[in-house]
Design a protein around this motif. Structure first.
Motif, mmCIF file in Angstrom:
data_model
loop_
_atom_site.group_PDB
_atom_site.id
_atom_site.type_symbol
_atom_site.label_atom_id
_atom_site.label_comp_id
_atom_site.label_asym_id
_atom_site.label_seq_id
_atom_site.Cartn_x
_atom_site.Cartn_y
_atom_site.Cartn_z
ATOM 1 N N GLU A 38 -0.347 -18.331 -2.467
ATOM 2 C CA GLU A 38 -0.887 -17.601 -1.320
ATOM 3 C C GLU A 38 -0.612 -16.111 -1.454
ATOM 4 O OE1 GLU A 38 0.969 -19.500 1.973
ATOM 5 O OE2 GLU A 38 2.999 -18.913 1.422
ATOM 6 N N VAL A 39 -1.464 -15.326 -0.832
ATOM 7 C CA VAL A 39 -1.279 -13.877 -0.766
ATOM 8 C C VAL A 39 -0.736 -13.550 0.617
ATOM 9 C CG1 VAL A 39 -2.404 -11.627 -0.851
ATOM 10 C CG2 VAL A 39 -3.122 -13.445 -2.426
ATOM 11 N N LYS A 40 0.430 -12.930 0.666
ATOM 12 C CA LYS A 40 1.065 -12.663 1.956
ATOM 13 C C LYS A 40 1.938 -11.422 1.852
ATOM 14 C CE LYS A 40 4.425 -15.399 3.195
ATOM 15 N NZ LYS A 40 5.178 -16.614 3.544
ATOM 16 N N ALA A 41 2.307 -10.890 3.016
ATOM 17 C CA ALA A 41 3.209 -9.739 3.063
ATOM 18 C C ALA A 41 4.575 -10.138 2.522
ATOM 19 C CB ALA A 41 3.331 -9.222 4.483
ATOM 20 N N ILE A 42 5.200 -9.219 1.776
ATOM 21 C CA ILE A 42 6.497 -9.486 1.173
ATOM 22 C C ILE A 42 7.497 -8.415 1.609
ATOM 23 C CG2 ILE A 42 5.486 -10.649 -0.814
ATOM 24 C CD1 ILE A 42 5.924 -8.090 -2.427
ATOM 25 N N PRO A 43 8.789 -8.728 1.567
ATOM 26 C CA PRO A 43 9.796 -7.737 1.951
ATOM 27 C C PRO A 43 9.770 -6.536 1.004
ATOM 28 C CG PRO A 43 10.742 -9.943 1.843
ATOM 29 C CD PRO A 43 9.391 -10.029 1.228
ATOM 30 N N SER A 44 9.990 -5.354 1.575
ATOM 31 C CA SER A 44 10.055 -4.142 0.764
ATOM 32 C C SER A 44 10.899 -3.112 1.509
ATOM 33 C CB SER A 44 8.650 -3.580 0.521
ATOM 34 O OG SER A 44 8.714 -2.435 -0.312
ATOM 35 N N PRO A 45 11.947 -2.578 0.873
ATOM 36 C CA PRO A 45 12.795 -1.598 1.560
ATOM 37 C C PRO A 45 12.030 -0.316 1.865
ATOM 38 C CG PRO A 45 13.362 -1.741 -0.770
ATOM 39 C CD PRO A 45 12.395 -2.849 -0.507
ATOM 40 N N GLU A 46 12.435 0.350 2.929
ATOM 41 C CA GLU A 46 11.768 1.597 3.310
ATOM 42 C C GLU A 46 12.011 2.700 2.294
ATOM 43 O OE1 GLU A 46 12.750 2.826 7.228
ATOM 44 O OE2 GLU A 46 12.015 0.993 8.191
ATOM 45 N N LYS A 47 13.162 2.663 1.635
ATOM 46 C CA LYS A 47 13.527 3.717 0.685
ATOM 47 C C LYS A 47 14.134 3.082 -0.563
ATOM 48 C CE LYS A 47 16.117 8.102 0.469
ATOM 49 N NZ LYS A 47 16.709 7.851 -0.860
ATOM 50 N N VAL A 48 13.793 3.620 -1.720
ATOM 51 C CA VAL A 48 14.359 3.095 -2.964
ATOM 52 C C VAL A 48 15.775 3.631 -3.156
ATOM 53 C CG1 VAL A 48 12.082 2.898 -4.042
ATOM 54 C CG2 VAL A 48 13.429 4.987 -4.379
ATOM 55 N N GLU A 49 16.548 2.926 -3.970
ATOM 56 C CA GLU A 49 17.885 3.412 -4.332
ATOM 57 C C GLU A 49 17.744 4.616 -5.271
ATOM 58 O OE1 GLU A 49 20.655 2.323 -3.081
ATOM 59 O OE2 GLU A 49 19.728 0.683 -1.938
ATOM 60 N N ASP A 50 18.858 5.321 -5.474
ATOM 61 C CA ASP A 50 18.813 6.564 -6.250
ATOM 62 C C ASP A 50 18.322 6.353 -7.686
ATOM 63 O OD1 ASP A 50 19.738 7.910 -4.051
ATOM 64 O OD2 ASP A 50 21.824 8.026 -4.751
ATOM 65 N N ASP A 51 18.566 5.154 -8.245
ATOM 66 C CA ASP A 51 18.189 4.899 -9.638
ATOM 67 C C ASP A 51 16.897 4.089 -9.757
ATOM 68 O OD1 ASP A 51 19.160 2.514 -8.655
ATOM 69 O OD2 ASP A 51 20.199 1.964 -10.513
ATOM 70 N N GLU A 52 16.134 3.967 -8.679
ATOM 71 C CA GLU A 52 14.946 3.107 -8.679
ATOM 72 C C GLU A 52 13.646 3.899 -8.536
ATOM 73 O OE1 GLU A 52 16.670 -1.010 -6.675
ATOM 74 O OE2 GLU A 52 15.787 0.533 -5.371
ATOM 75 N N VAL A 53 12.547 3.242 -8.904
ATOM 76 C CA VAL A 53 11.210 3.779 -8.642
ATOM 77 C C VAL A 53 10.400 2.727 -7.902
ATOM 78 C CG1 VAL A 53 11.162 5.320 -10.642
ATOM 79 C CG2 VAL A 53 10.330 2.969 -10.890
ATOM 80 N N ARG A 54 9.498 3.185 -7.049
ATOM 81 C CA ARG A 54 8.543 2.310 -6.392
ATOM 82 C C ARG A 54 7.204 2.495 -7.088
ATOM 83 N NH1 ARG A 54 8.904 0.495 -1.018
ATOM 84 N NH2 ARG A 54 10.289 2.245 -0.542
ATOM 85 N N ILE A 55 6.644 1.403 -7.564
ATOM 86 C CA ILE A 55 5.387 1.452 -8.313
ATOM 87 C C ILE A 55 4.262 0.876 -7.463
ATOM 88 C CG2 ILE A 55 4.172 0.670 -10.390
ATOM 89 C CD1 ILE A 55 6.999 0.306 -11.667
ATOM 90 N N ALA A 56 3.192 1.646 -7.303
ATOM 91 C CA ALA A 56 1.968 1.120 -6.704
ATOM 92 C C ALA A 56 1.239 0.358 -7.806
ATOM 93 C CB ALA A 56 1.105 2.253 -6.161
ATOM 94 N N VAL A 57 1.298 -0.955 -7.740
ATOM 95 C CA VAL A 57 0.799 -1.794 -8.830
ATOM 96 C C VAL A 57 -0.724 -1.845 -8.797
ATOM 97 C CG1 VAL A 57 0.888 -4.084 -9.879
ATOM 98 C CG2 VAL A 57 2.913 -3.166 -8.720
ATOM 99 N N ARG A 58 -1.332 -1.594 -9.945
ATOM 100 C CA ARG A 58 -2.791 -1.663 -10.065
ATOM 101 C C ARG A 58 -3.252 -2.948 -10.750
ATOM 102 N NH1 ARG A 58 -4.955 3.535 -9.581
ATOM 103 N NH2 ARG A 58 -3.708 4.644 -8.022
ATOM 104 N N SER A 59 -2.404 -3.527 -11.587
ATOM 105 C CA SER A 59 -2.789 -4.745 -12.289
ATOM 106 C C SER A 59 -1.537 -5.492 -12.727
ATOM 107 C CB SER A 59 -3.641 -4.407 -13.520
ATOM 108 O OG SER A 59 -4.115 -5.583 -14.143
ATOM 109 N N ALA A 60 -1.586 -6.821 -12.726
ATOM 110 C CA ALA A 60 -0.503 -7.664 -13.225
ATOM 111 C C ALA A 60 -1.086 -8.681 -14.193
ATOM 112 C CB ALA A 60 0.214 -8.376 -12.077
#
Length: 354
Positions: A38-60
């Motif tokens: 199923e396609v559904k909303a998933i948990p996601s923190p409001e802010k990334v940690e200092d050593d992390e990146v948030r990627i807007a995924v275009r393809s998997a």
């Protein structure tokens, strides 16, 4: 035993975060597992940690382990529910303060190391943990980048590190029209080998020719041993790359060059049957049976990944490697992609995309 339920991670009743392609529970069969994706909303923190990146995924990219994870048959067993797919590509949307090599707007491809890529967003640490993030070469699209890591790093580790493939040698690739197989065909050519692609239909073999195979064999309609013997003038194959197993592996044993130096590489068992090898066959033909476990080996020798990617990205930038994307689906139709994989109607890579 079944993996534990991941209820603490998913206990929000009305999440409005990014969507993901989710396996909600373990199934007895792949068909059942696909039917309940199923396609559904998933948990996601409001802010990334200092050593992390948030990627807007275009393809998997969809790979065979996803079908095994749905059934709790893969060596890595994520707690349910979980987001499917282990590799993808997209654009950096947010970067933590300690991240130096990436900035907002950079095109990247990535591996989560396990699962979680088939989502609108993915958060990873480029420098730690199981996930890895890399700059996407200009020569590759997002869809091509999403399928780059697993196929080419497995192929490189198999052919170069384990198979010691040399220019001019005969290489046989089975399951050659799948994502892993086509990657091995292209790599074999880039390394100077003479490549025979073997697959289960003429349609698939036409794709193998397009990516550079020197010769092709349909192992559903002809004897692989007879065909390979004819193609090689009786020499047979110095290296065999087999991700299929089952009856195809049994045929591969009869295709090794009986010169005392052939290498039969065991990549996986997409057929579903794990074959047995009579020990006298290795003695009579004098070949090496070589297990290939790229992920486990990189965990032992992390430097291998950087070495491989340096060579692979150069090959890609020079135009020698280009993942073949056989089908793309929007996230809402991800089930169709998993069904293609399960029904072995795959040609190249399959991707859910935005």
């Amino acid at each position: 035993s079944s993996p534990p339920a991941n209820t603490s991670f998913w206990n929000q009743q009305h999440m409005t975060g990014p969507r993901g392609v989710v396996c909600p529970k373990i199934s007895k069969t792949a068909e059942e597992g696909i039917s309940i994706v199923e396609v559904k909303a998933i948990p996601s923190p409001e802010k990334v940690e200092d050593d992390e990146v948030r990627i807007a995924v275009r393809s998997a990219s969809i790979n065979f382990p996803e079908l095994l994870m749905m059934q709790n048959k893969y060596q890595y067993k994520p707690p349910v529910p979980f987001v499917l797919c282990g590799e993808g590509a997209g654009v950096i949307k947010e970067a933590g303060s300690d991240v130096k090599d990436f900035k907002v707007g950079d095109r990247v491809f990535f591996s989560t190391g396990t699962n979680g890529a088939a989502a609108e967003e993915c958060i990873l640490s480029p420098t730690g943990g199981m996930g890895k993030v890399y700059h996407l070469p200009d020569a590759l699209s997002f869809s091509e980048g999403a399928g780059f890591l697993m196929g080419y790093t497995t192929g490189y580790h198999a052919l170069v590190h384990r198979g010691r493939l040399k220019a001019g040698e005969w290489l046989l690739v089975t399951g050659a029209a799948g994502g892993m197989g086509l990657a091995a065909v292209q790599l074999g050519k880039a390394l100077g080998a003479k490549v025979i692609a073997a697959a289960s239909s003429n349609e698939k073999l036409e794709i193998c020719k397009k990516v550079g195979a020197d010769a092709v064999v349909n192992y559903k309609t002809e004897s692989m041993k007879d065909a390979v013997g004819k193609i090689t003038g009786g020499h047979f194959c110095d290296v065999i790359y087999d991700p299929v197993g089952g009856d195809v592996f049994d045929q591969c044993v009869r295709c090794v060059a009986p010169k005392g130096w052939a290498r039969l590489l065991v990549i996986g068992f997409a057929d579903g049957r794990i074959p047995s090898l009579p020990a006298n066959m290795a003695l009579i033909k004098g070949f090496d049976l070589v297990g290939v476990r790229m992920g486990a080996q990189v965990a032992i020798q992390p430097e291998l990944m950087e070495d491989m990617l340096r060579e692979l990205l150069k090959m890609a930038q020079d135009g020698h490697l280009k993942p073949y994307v056989g089908a793309e689906f929007p996230m809402e139709r991800a089930k169709e992609g998993f069904a293609l994989m399960h029904e072995r109607r795959v040609v190249g890579l399959i991707q859910p995309r935005r």
